[in-house]
Design an enzyme around this catalytic site. Structure first.
Site, short mmCIF file in Angstrom:
data_model
loop_
_atom_site.label_atom_id
_atom_site.label_comp_id
_atom_site.label_asym_id
_atom_site.label_seq_id
_atom_site.Cartn_x
_atom_site.Cartn_y
_atom_site.Cartn_z
N SER A 472 0.91 -1.13 -0.04
CA SER A 472 -0.19 0.04 -0.04
C SER A 472 0.80 1.37 0.14
CB SER A 472 -0.84 0.05 1.14
OG SER A 472 -1.91 0.79 1.04
N ASP A 559 -8.28 -5.20 -6.16
CA ASP A 559 -8.04 -4.11 -5.10
C ASP A 559 -8.94 -3.12 -5.41
OD1 ASP A 559 -7.11 -2.51 -3.48
OD2 ASP A 559 -5.15 -2.96 -3.86
N HIS A 591 -6.71 -6.00 -1.70
CA HIS A 591 -5.74 -4.86 -1.28
C HIS A 591 -4.77 -5.72 -0.17
CE1 HIS A 591 -3.84 -0.92 -0.78
NE2 HIS A 591 -4.04 -1.07 0.57
#
Length: 650
Positions: A472, A559, A591
């Site tokens: 991320s 995601d 994600h």
């Protein structure tokens, strides 16, 4: 690294835990936990006095269940699931008596969440649903036994609506254009403004909940101070009382009595988690629990009468442990070790260290070294090592002391491992978190470079053998490092990291629309030309031609936060510029990687990738790709021992 130190198998670190997420029923008669059933995590149920008779009460065969909790009536166990990482959550209820599984939110394409559970309404829960407007969550009361649903309140445009223990709608919060938050009270069916949180306090001030007295509001609040304190605010009189504050760090956790909703204790986490008792008698509980097991602890479940607690302990040198605590007798029963295969594994200690940034800001960080490199456990190796810098996501999250799978794994492979709470991380006061505003490519990145310089200067890291790895925001930091400071790092591993901040912000999930101004103020505003220019200059994609070090990218195709286009864009640009890159794509992930087969396969590839550049030890890939949905659109030939044909799936 000493060849006599055994390699810890990746499967022991990244495979399914034997047991996790232990919960006790409200009456104390049953325990539930997550454990594999035919290799997939499911919920198991057992009488509290006969754990050996445990049986599965769910039978998921694909993605696995990640968490669960008991409904207050003690008859239903609740859990949520999305579809292959799309974060459109459904909430399910399992009736432990009949075995019936009920989808309590049977609406596709809706991100449901549990907003409130209360012993005053044992058969119901309050759920947020964005079925009317995908950008807003209305609140509903749902019966956990029948699935019957009624509207509690329609959301007029708020990011958060708070209800009390009686399911009465009390407060709403709306973000303003400047990033501040306006609070409203719900009175006589109308919303009335009554409080404002300035932008500088908006990420460090939030509601904990209402106490037994409906006018007593518990908050974590940073207004008129730097670090956020636990505050009791009387809404009728307007007076507030500070219950706990610490000049080093924010209050990070609060222990609430399950029926009376009175505060019992609170915790602050600077280097480690520290609990402070705030109610009579609790100091004895906390003092006793500190003697039971090494490591930091949290109370993760409790009975309605508050006589029995499930306590989880975390320590870097042993897997997670669960105990049942009898408060009256001050005794504990050991329940489970989450990963018995790691019980006697050569796990390294974790050292909290404070690293000064170039402008003097203190960065709380965590260092793990290979066992034999630091025989006296001083936190300094006998000789500099290749190092992996692990960068957390968020960026408004934090790294903490305790067991960390990647620290275990990489230290065992011969690397120093360093995690840094760079500015913008949460938990260290509002000045620290606000210092990260619009600094993604600036001082937040400089903090990571400063940490590398510190590790080199202190004899921990070899200057030319430092890798960066993260997911991320940590993936963004990896891409930024290889573009903005390409000479600092030897290689990078990016998991679901954004490459283009403009397309990132233009494609956020619709239910984040109410907090878009937070992103605009803290990252950059794609709605203005000046903002787009700033975001463009902060995007690794803009400077892709500077990449000259090996790069591995992992991405989930579903995601909803950092969409596949982020990885696709930078891979295409690198290919156009004849820059080698390896791209691992997982069609059934979002994600991050939830299915252990997928996490195992990516880490097997990453291990060989890092060894090629840094020279660490490797476990053969073997069958660690089996069962994964791995697809490699680009660069499979750059991974040693990878027999998977480029462009095909396992």
């Amino acid at each position: 690294m000493d060849a006599n130190t055994p390699l810890i198998p990746r499967r022991h670190i990244f495979g399914n835990p034997e047991r996790a997420c232990v919960r006790i029923s409200p009456d104390g008669q049953h325990l539930t936990w997550l454990a594999p059933l035919d290799g997939v995590m499911n919920i198991w149920l057992a009488p509290s006095d006969d754990l050996d008779t445990a049986r599965p009460i769910t039978r998921d065969t694909h993605r696995g269940i990640q968490s669960h909790l008991w409904a207050p009536n003690g008859r239903v166990v609740l859990y949520d699931q999305d579809r292959d990482g799309d974060e459109n959550w459904h909430i399910y209820g399992i009736n432990v008596e009949s075995g019936q599984c009920l989808d309590l939110t049977p609406i596709d394409g809706v991100a449901a969440f549990v907003a409130k559970l209360s012993y005053h309404h044992p058969d119901s829960l309050v759920v947020g649903l964005n079925d009317r407007d995908e950008s807003l969550h209305d609140l509903y009361v749902i019966n956990v036994l029948t699935g019957e649903r009624r509207l509690l309140v329609e959301n007029p445009g708020y990011q958060l609506i708070t209800v009390d223990r009686d399911f009465q709608v009390r407060l709403g919060e709306k973000m303003e254009a400047d990033g501040s938050v306006q609070r409203y009270r719900f009175e006589r069916e109308e919303w009335r403004p009554f409080d404002r949180i300035p932008v500088e306090d908006s990420m460090t001030t939030y509601i904990v909940g209402f106490e037994n007295d409906p006018d007593q509001l518990l908050m974590v609040d940073s207004r008129d101070r730097d670090t956020a304190a636990l505050v009791r605010w009387n809404l009728a009189s307007g007076k507030s009382e500070t219950l706990l504050s610490d000049e080093r760090a924010d209050v990070s956790d609060v222990m609430i009595q399950p029926v009376t909703h009175t505060v019992q204790a609170a915790a602050v986490e600077y280097e480690r988690l520290e609990w402070t008792p705030l109610a009579a008698g609790i100091e004895n509980d906390l003092a006793y629990l500190n003697t039971v097991c090494d490591g930091d602890f949290s109370v993760v479940s409790r009975t309605r009468d508050d006589r029995q607690w499930i306590v989880a302990y975390s320590s870097p040198e042993q897997p997670g442990r669960f105990y049942r605590y009898d408060r009256a007798n001050k005794t504990t029963d050991f329940l489970f070790n989450s990963r018995p295969d790691l019980e006697n594994a050569p796990l390294s200690p974790m050292h909290p260290v404070i690293i000064p940034a170039r402008d003097g800001l203190n960065l709380v960080s965590y260092l793990t070294l290979p066992l034999e490199s630091d025989p006296d456990r001083s936190g300094v190796p006998s000789a500099p090592l290749p190092m992996v810098l692990l960068v957390h996501g968020g960026p408004w999250g934090r790294d903490s002391y305790g067991p960390d799978a990647k620290h275990h794994w990489l230290a065992n492979r011969g690397y120093a491992v360093l995690s840094v709470n760079f500015r913008g991380s949460s938990g260290f006061g509002k000045a620290f978190i606000n210092a990260g505003d619009r600094e993604w490519a600036g001082n937040m990145h400089n903090d990571l470079v400063d940490a590398v310089d510190w590790a080199v200067e202190h004899g921990i890291a070899q200057r030319d053998k430092v890798a960066i790895m993260g997911g991320s925001y940590g993936g963004y930091a990896t891409l930024a490092s290889l573009t903005f400071t390409p000479d600092v790092f030897a290689c990078g591993v990016d998991l679901v990291g954004p490459a283009n901040l403009i397309t990132l912000l233009e494609s956020i999930p619709p239910y984040w629309a109410t907090i878009f101004d937070m992103f605009a103020n803290r990252v950059g505003d794609p709605r203005t030309e000046a903002g787009r220019a700033f975001l463009r200059e902060s995007s690794p994609l803009t400077f892709v031609d500077r990449i000259c070090k090996p790069l591995l990218i992992g991405q989930g195709a579903n995601d909803p936060r950092v969409k596949q286009q982020e990885s696709d864009q930078i891979v295409a640009a690198m290919k156009e510029n004849d820059i080698p890159v390896t791209y691992a794509l997982y069609p059934d992930e979002g994600h991050g990687f939830v299915r252990p087969e997928n996490a195992l396969s990516f880490n097997a590839i990453a291990e060989h990738f890092l060894a090629t550049v840094l020279g660490g030890r490797v476990e053969p890939i073997g069958n660690d790709l089996e069962g994964a949905s791995l697809h490699i659109p680009e660069g499979g030939q750059y991974i040693q021992d990878l027999t998977l044909d480029q462009g095909s799936s396992t």
